[in-house]
Design an enzyme around this catalytic site. Sequence first.
Site, PDB file in Angstrom:
ATOM      1  N   ASN A 120      19.977  -4.210 -82.007  1.00  0.00           N
ATOM      2  CA  ASN A 120      20.474  -3.314 -83.064  1.00  0.00           C
ATOM      3  C   ASN A 120      20.558  -4.026 -84.392  1.00  0.00           C
ATOM      4  O   ASN A 120      20.711  -5.249 -84.454  1.00  0.00           O
ATOM      5  CB  ASN A 120      21.845  -2.746 -82.673  1.00  0.00           C
ATOM      6  CG  ASN A 120      22.967  -3.662 -83.077  1.00  0.00           C
ATOM      7  OD1 ASN A 120      23.509  -3.552 -84.179  1.00  0.00           O
ATOM      8  ND2 ASN A 120      23.327  -4.602 -82.216  1.00  0.00           N
ATOM      9  N   ASN A 160      35.238 -11.257 -85.425  1.00  0.00           N
ATOM     10  CA  ASN A 160      33.796 -11.127 -85.260  1.00  0.00           C
ATOM     11  C   ASN A 160      33.079 -12.243 -86.010  1.00  0.00           C
ATOM     12  O   ASN A 160      32.826 -12.142 -87.202  1.00  0.00           O
ATOM     13  CB  ASN A 160      33.351  -9.744 -85.757  1.00  0.00           C
ATOM     14  CG  ASN A 160      31.862  -9.516 -85.587  1.00  0.00           C
ATOM     15  OD1 ASN A 160      31.102 -10.472 -85.423  1.00  0.00           O
ATOM     16  ND2 ASN A 160      31.438  -8.268 -85.647  1.00  0.00           N
ATOM     17  N   CYS A 184      28.047 -11.424 -85.397  1.00  0.00           N
ATOM     18  CA  CYS A 184      27.018 -10.466 -85.801  1.00  0.00           C
ATOM     19  C   CYS A 184      25.841 -11.187 -86.458  1.00  0.00           C
ATOM     20  O   CYS A 184      26.003 -11.796 -87.516  1.00  0.00           O
ATOM     21  CB  CYS A 184      27.640  -9.464 -86.752  1.00  0.00           C
ATOM     22  SG  CYS A 184      26.631  -8.022 -86.971  1.00  0.00           S
ATOM     23  N   ASN A 230      28.328 -12.763 -78.410  1.00  0.00           N
ATOM     24  CA  ASN A 230      27.858 -11.729 -79.309  1.00  0.00           C
ATOM     25  C   ASN A 230      26.342 -11.626 -79.102  1.00  0.00           C
ATOM     26  O   ASN A 230      25.786 -12.292 -78.234  1.00  0.00           O
ATOM     27  CB  ASN A 230      28.205 -12.082 -80.764  1.00  0.00           C
ATOM     28  CG  ASN A 230      28.285 -10.834 -81.641  1.00  0.00           C
ATOM     29  OD1 ASN A 230      27.366 -10.035 -81.654  1.00  0.00           O
ATOM     30  ND2 ASN A 230      29.380 -10.681 -82.369  1.00  0.00           N
ATOM     31  N   CYS A 258       7.970 -17.118 -53.324  1.00  0.00           N
ATOM     32  CA  CYS A 258       7.444 -16.071 -52.436  1.00  0.00           C
ATOM     33  C   CYS A 258       8.525 -15.047 -52.114  1.00  0.00           C
ATOM     34  O   CYS A 258       8.279 -13.839 -52.119  1.00  0.00           O
ATOM     35  CB  CYS A 258       6.877 -16.680 -51.159  1.00  0.00           C
ATOM     36  SG  CYS A 258       8.037 -17.738 -50.259  1.00  0.00           S
ATOM     37  N   CYS A 295       8.355 -11.003 -53.147  1.00  0.00           N
ATOM     38  CA  CYS A 295       8.189 -10.083 -52.009  1.00  0.00           C
ATOM     39  C   CYS A 295       8.909  -8.758 -52.280  1.00  0.00           C
ATOM     40  O   CYS A 295      10.086  -8.750 -52.598  1.00  0.00           O
ATOM     41  CB  CYS A 295       8.732 -10.715 -50.735  1.00  0.00           C
ATOM     42  SG  CYS A 295       8.594  -9.621 -49.308  1.00  0.00           S
TER      43      CYS A 295
END
Lengths: 444, 440
Positions: A73, A131, A134, A199, A384, A388
């Site tokens: 975003n 925050n 961001c 974040n 493997c 599978c």
Amino acid sequence: MPDLSINFAGIKSPNPFWLASAPPTNSGYQVMKAFDAGWGGAVWKTLGIPVINVSSRYGSINYRDTRMAGFNNIELITDRPLADNLKEIEEVKKFFPNHAVIASLMVESKAEWQQIIKDVENAGADGIELNFGCPHGMCERGMGSAVGQEPEVLQTIVEWVMEAANIPVITKLSPNISHITDPGLAAARGKTDAISLINTIKSIVGIDLDTYAPYPVVDGKGTNGGYCGPAVKPIALHMLKDLAQHPEIKHIPLSGIGGIETWRDVVEFILLGAESVQVCTAAMHYGFGIVREMEAGLVQFMNDKGYETIYDFKGKALPNVTEWKHLNLKHKVVANINKDKCIGCDLCYIACDDAAHQAIKLDKSDGNRIPEIIDENCVGCNLCALVCPVEECITMEKRDDGKSSVTWEERTLAGSIPTTFDDDLAGGKHHFVPSVEDALKHRK
Amino acid sequence: MGEYKRPTTAIEFEQNFAQKKPLMNDTEAYYESSRCLYCYDAPCVQACPTGIDIPLFIKQINTKNTVGAAKTIFDSNWLGNACGKICPTGVLCEGACVYNHQDVPPLQIGRLQNYATDKAIAEKRNLFHAGSDNGKKIAMVGAGPASIAAACELRTLGYAVDIFEAKDKPTGLTVYGIAPYKITNEEVLNELAFLQDQLGFVIHYNHPITSTKDLEENYDAIFLGVGLGPTAELNLKGEDKQGVVGAVEFIEELRMQHHKISVPDKVIVIGGGNTAMDAASESARMGANETILAYRRDKSDMGAYDFEYELAVGSGVTSLFNVQPLEIMGNGKANGVKFIKTVTENGRLRTVEGSEFIVACDMVIKATGQAKLADFLRDIDGLELDSKKRIIVNTANYQTTNPKYFAGGDAVNGGAEVVNAAYHGKMAAKGIHEWITDNG
């Protein structure tokens, strides 16, 4: 019924399921709906200075038939008036006094930080989240991840906040750094009450092949976004572990974020030390009702294991996450193919022959399509079993006696680290590598 | 009472003959293609008579390279669109899908194939172009799938191609002989136009070839894609009565006339092969009150695929097994079939004395195989046929015993799928190119 409630650094919540600060927590309407649907807490969409958002904000990675395996975003913090948000926080707390409402904040100056803390405290928020993560837009203005990437600045701001705050403070970290412990330590030294991570990760999710612009395209151009969703879970788990094991950080409550969608994700984050989990992409994909599966699965897990509270198993995987040098070099597993279950897709054969250790043979006479493991060449790499498509068809079977153990570190200390390529496992003594000419036998 | 109302309009006809493999939309194709495991040396490819790289084209659909997917398909099979619809995929590619071993539905390969090719055709994508003119000319007898495939391949190599077709439409039984719920005329002809627009082979319609002498003089090689002849005679008493038709002729009329033809109330279809199943199904879907399939051996001995029989039964067809027709009853017009019961003892079929009985009907459809065009073929110098009057070819290059002649399709295998003919045509084209190149 186990007790799912938590007391996260003083923030009480009826369960560990919180909505992360993001579009789903943009309004009182959404947060009330979420609480009604079963979420225990919500970190409000970041409040701060006025912003303007662009149209066309999200991009995603689809993997085969899975939509939004990764999500990105370029939306900024809230663009709704602070006064409206504060009023709605107050209303939500009236309806849901026992749920956790945490205000995510992002401003610049000390005065701004200290003012907005007062505002959200007055509105009745149970906690604050800073925050510092961001990675798009806000960082260009010196906020968000610009802070998260500078431990000294981060610590200073945490100190400003702690000076003013009367409610618990969570510092949210950015993963866009080399070592998560650097900002983690800065937050700890700034005396944060708790840490949340991760974040979003700086990202470009794709390029439009007609306009040559990155998604999401804004009038022919794009910018890096913040990456999240199921694809980022492994990165988040690793960073969570780094903090949860760090001697100077591990006492701080941690809130896990990053690609959490199912009860299994929730349990994994708790096992690596998270006390609460924060979710965004899953809610953006499926709506708030997705919490029902998380809660039902968590309760089932706790009942099955006999846990009464989240704290009974918080961090229980941490002792088992160690450094490579402490792994037992004597441990040996070899793949086993269950011939009754095998459907003959031969993906294991070609994966091993082309991309691993040439430890699977395929005798195609009589139309046979069931491959066979070449024990001596199998290094127990798991490839493997991973490719599978049939449940439990290829299993990795233990071949060591479980009695002896030696680690790289022990060998280093004992002065017995190898000086030549004579390892008992791959590339060494017993392993057969087909000749260069053999590569051309497969020409059609 | 029949399950289908008599179709009197084109729409009612379409309803009664609803496509068994309808086109996928983008969403369905995306999700279905996501399921493909991309098996190593995939069994679906091995099961495809033309060896289409199925995992590749499915992956291309999933990554929205739909044109690329169509190219992958046409690269192996020039009739990729028709084959996606009409191939018995349940016993070929889809039957080989490894998901079957896990009791998971196999990939819908036929429908995915159609999704890609239909888009390319609808969008008139240019995927192929003719090679630069090499001055050589190839004649083809019959415009069925074998000739079309051979023509496309030869055009890419720079040969001029003239196809001589006795009827007025191309693709042979693809348009004249396939059950209408498998493919529409429009779809068949659209694919042909798509190929012809890009590759420019010439089809001379209403141009039956009675002798190949002229062709031998004017062309460097001749491809025989003549198919088979009309329904073989059963040599039954009363076989010439009105209301007795061959299955191939019945289906052809149905495909050309659609709802304009009418089927009477009670129909008996004689035979146990796929064409018998088609004819019976179609009779029921045309609104016959009763359609009875009559086969001289046991159900398990039928040559038809199980799914074709189930389809007929699902259309309301009933069956009589272990009965052999003796005589078509009626005064000038068929009104019944006299049968005698049979038993199989030590692998040998014998009739049960005194077990004769008559089943009333208004129409008899004989689905007992097509005659070979032996007379026409015997006129070609040095062209050998096997004991079943099939053209003998070298399966490496589809060259006949007369080196100038190559052959493929039903005339070679005695009657099989369109996909087999498409493969023969492609291989024969390569054979022709090699032969002409080697012989200057």
